[in-house]
Design an enzyme around this catalytic site. Structure first.
Site, short mmCIF file in Angstrom:
data_model
loop_
_atom_site.label_atom_id
_atom_site.label_comp_id
_atom_site.label_asym_id
_atom_site.label_seq_id
_atom_site.Cartn_x
_atom_site.Cartn_y
_atom_site.Cartn_z
N HIS A 141 28.45 2.23 -21.01
CA HIS A 141 27.62 1.67 -22.10
C HIS A 141 28.50 1.21 -23.26
O HIS A 141 28.33 0.10 -23.79
CB HIS A 141 26.63 2.74 -22.57
CG HIS A 141 25.93 2.41 -23.84
ND1 HIS A 141 24.71 1.77 -23.89
CD2 HIS A 141 26.29 2.62 -25.14
CE1 HIS A 141 24.36 1.61 -25.15
NE2 HIS A 141 25.30 2.12 -25.93
N GLU A 142 29.45 2.07 -23.67
CA GLU A 142 30.33 1.71 -24.78
C GLU A 142 31.18 0.48 -24.46
O GLU A 142 31.43 -0.37 -25.32
CB GLU A 142 31.24 2.90 -25.14
CG GLU A 142 30.50 4.12 -25.67
CD GLU A 142 29.71 3.82 -26.93
OE1 GLU A 142 30.18 3.02 -27.75
OE2 GLU A 142 28.60 4.38 -27.08
N HIS A 201 29.48 -2.72 -25.16
CA HIS A 201 29.62 -3.22 -26.53
C HIS A 201 30.90 -4.05 -26.67
O HIS A 201 30.91 -5.09 -27.34
CB HIS A 201 29.67 -2.04 -27.51
CG HIS A 201 28.34 -1.36 -27.69
ND1 HIS A 201 27.21 -2.04 -28.07
CD2 HIS A 201 27.97 -0.05 -27.56
CE1 HIS A 201 26.20 -1.19 -28.16
NE2 HIS A 201 26.64 0.02 -27.85
N GLU A 258 22.18 -2.52 -28.20
CA GLU A 258 22.09 -1.30 -27.40
C GLU A 258 21.46 -1.58 -26.03
O GLU A 258 21.92 -1.05 -25.01
CB GLU A 258 21.28 -0.23 -28.14
CG GLU A 258 21.96 0.31 -29.39
CD GLU A 258 23.31 0.90 -29.11
OE1 GLU A 258 23.45 1.62 -28.08
OE2 GLU A 258 24.24 0.64 -29.87
#
Length: 469
Positions: free
Chosen positions: A327-328, A331, A407
């Site tokens: 997930h990070e 970004h 997100e």
């Protein structure tokens, strides 16, 4: 009329925020059963704990918000700003300087204001940390640690803000018609420097950072980074457990020099007191934290270790941690940080430009009690804090919308890496560990949540069609 409008707008915003908070508080009161989507993964006991925690934070937020609104209103209405400027002039005189030294005068004003804010906020911080957080098992700090931490934070923040304040005042004074460009460039340069030096030199002043030891977790993180061409240079574990049981992970660094930081509370079976009898391959050994010495000696140290082990949260296993990092890395892949920086810097440039159009309007500052002296710092403070307040509210709302979109994009990226189920289970574990409440009022959520509520994220992940899984 301007002063009354500013004051009136602040109360309109406060009442609107109070209405939203009341809506969310009603959710905490009325939703007493686990949502049906979560009944298979969240037990009623955990849900009740998160509900009580949410209610306590909501009640605290109401009283703290009311106090802050009354305090700021009283400061403006009773002429607190002119009084503080005059008081700082008196202090400056005792130091052997006159009011002609505007930059020094402004720095004394800033220091006195910071001290006032520190003193008035201290009881609230103490109550939240040692009553609210303590009651729900999150606070790990002693009073001595808290106060030492507060002193360090204050010194570091002043060491950064005072020189920056002096430089901005100087640029405004000597920059001419295009001072707003120079002021923006100054802020841009300092921001870029701080983004680099904060995690390297400032953050370690407060928490202990250790390289993630070799093992399965480190191997899988490196494999994920290599598969995405992510230029990972270092992997750290931060010993956040000595101050709080909350979990987190983040990355930082520019271009080819990226670093990932994992909170020890994020990792399953991770013991923050440096025990060596770990057998799980996902576990990592944390160097012994700095602890205040006590008269009871080693016996109390052993008891503390046992207590830490008993209160250890669930944490995430190797695959779940890798999913969180997926997930990070989403970004990073979508350049979310860069986009945020560009938007922020554009906003700062625009704000300095508008300030340049207003800074010579003496009536604005006279309305706040500055009839004769209208120093640069006061003009900056009044325009940025009060005149811009409607713009600031709109900007904050739009940034929350953008953040929530980011997100969802990062979640979809992790799903495309084949991490759907592991990311979902990680989010659920983090929900349990942090006692986050899974149900949110839609209006409150839209205004305050930079991250989508848990249920929204889980539902969205079920709809994504991964490229590979």
């Amino acid at each position: 009329m301007l002063f009354e409008s500013v004051l009136g707008f602040s109360w309109v915003v406060y009442l609107w925020e109070s209405y939203l908070s009341k809506r969310q508080h009603s959710i905490y009161v009325n939703v007493q059963s686990v949502p049906k989507e979560l009944t298979s993964v969240i037990d009623q006991s955990t849900f009740d704990k998160s509900r009580r925690y949410a209610l306590d934070k909501s009640t605290y937020g109401f009283w703290n918000g009311l106090y802050s609104q009354i305090e700021s209103t009283a400061i403006l209405w009773l002429g607190g700003l002119p009084f503080l400027w005059a008081a700082s002039g008196v202090v400056l005189g005792k130091l052997g300087y006159t009011s002609e030294h505007e930059i020094l005068h402004s720095l004394v004003f800033t220091l006195l204001g910071s001290v006032f804010g520190l003193v008035t906020e201290l009881p609230w911080s103490l109550y939240f940390t040692f009553v609210v957080e303590e009651r729900h098992g999150f606070n790990k700090m002693t009073l001595g640690f808290f106060l030492k931490d507060l002193v360090k934070k204050t010194l570091v923040s002043q060491a950064i803000s005072l020189p920056l304040t002096a430089l901005i005042i100087y640029v405004v004074k000597v920059g001419g018609d295009y001072f707003f460009v120079y002021a923006w460039l100054l802020v841009l340069c300092i921001s870029m420097v701080l983004l680099h030096i904060y995690p390297e030199f400032i953050a370690p002043l407060f928490d202990k950072y250790s390289p993630l030891p070799d093992g399965e977790l480190k191997t899988k993180i490196n494999e994920l980074a290599q598969s995405l061409d992510f230029p990972l240079q270092k992997l750290y574990v931060v010993e956040g457990s000595k101050r709080s049981a909350h979990s987190n992970a983040y990355m930082y660094g520019f271009h080819k020099n990226k670093r990932i930081v994992l909170f020890d509370t994020l990792l399953e079976d991770y013991t923050p007191v440096g025990r060596t009898d770990q057998t799980n391959s996902d576990s990592t050994e944390v160097p012994e934290s700095d602890r205040e010495e006590t008269n009871s000696g080693k016996g109390e140290d052993v008891n503390k270790k046992d207590k830490d082990c008993e209160t250890k949260k669930i944490g995430c296993n190797t695959e779940e941690v890798v999913a969180v990092l997926g997930h990070e890395l989403g970004h990073w892949k979508f350049s979310h940080m860069l986009k945020n920086i560009v938007i922020m810097q554009g906003s700062i440039l625009f704000s300095f430009f508008v300030f340049g159009q207003l800074m010579n309007n003496t009536q604005i500052f006279a309305a706040f009690g500055f009839m004769d002296q209208q120093p640069i710092l006061i003009r900056l403070y009044i325009v940025f804090s009060f005149i811009f307040s409607p713009i600031n509210e709109i900007e904050s709302f739009l940034m929350h919308i953008l953040s929530r979109r980011f997100e969802f994009q990062a979640d979809e990226f992790a799903v495309n890496l084949g991490k759907r189920e592991k990311l979902k289970s990680a989010l659920l574990k983090l929900f349990k560990d942090n006692l986050a409440f899974p149900v949110a009022d839609w209006m409150y959520s839209a205004r305050h949540y930079s991250h989508p509520p848990l249920l929204e994220r889980l539902r969205a992940m079920d709809l994504y069609k991964p490229k590979q899984e």
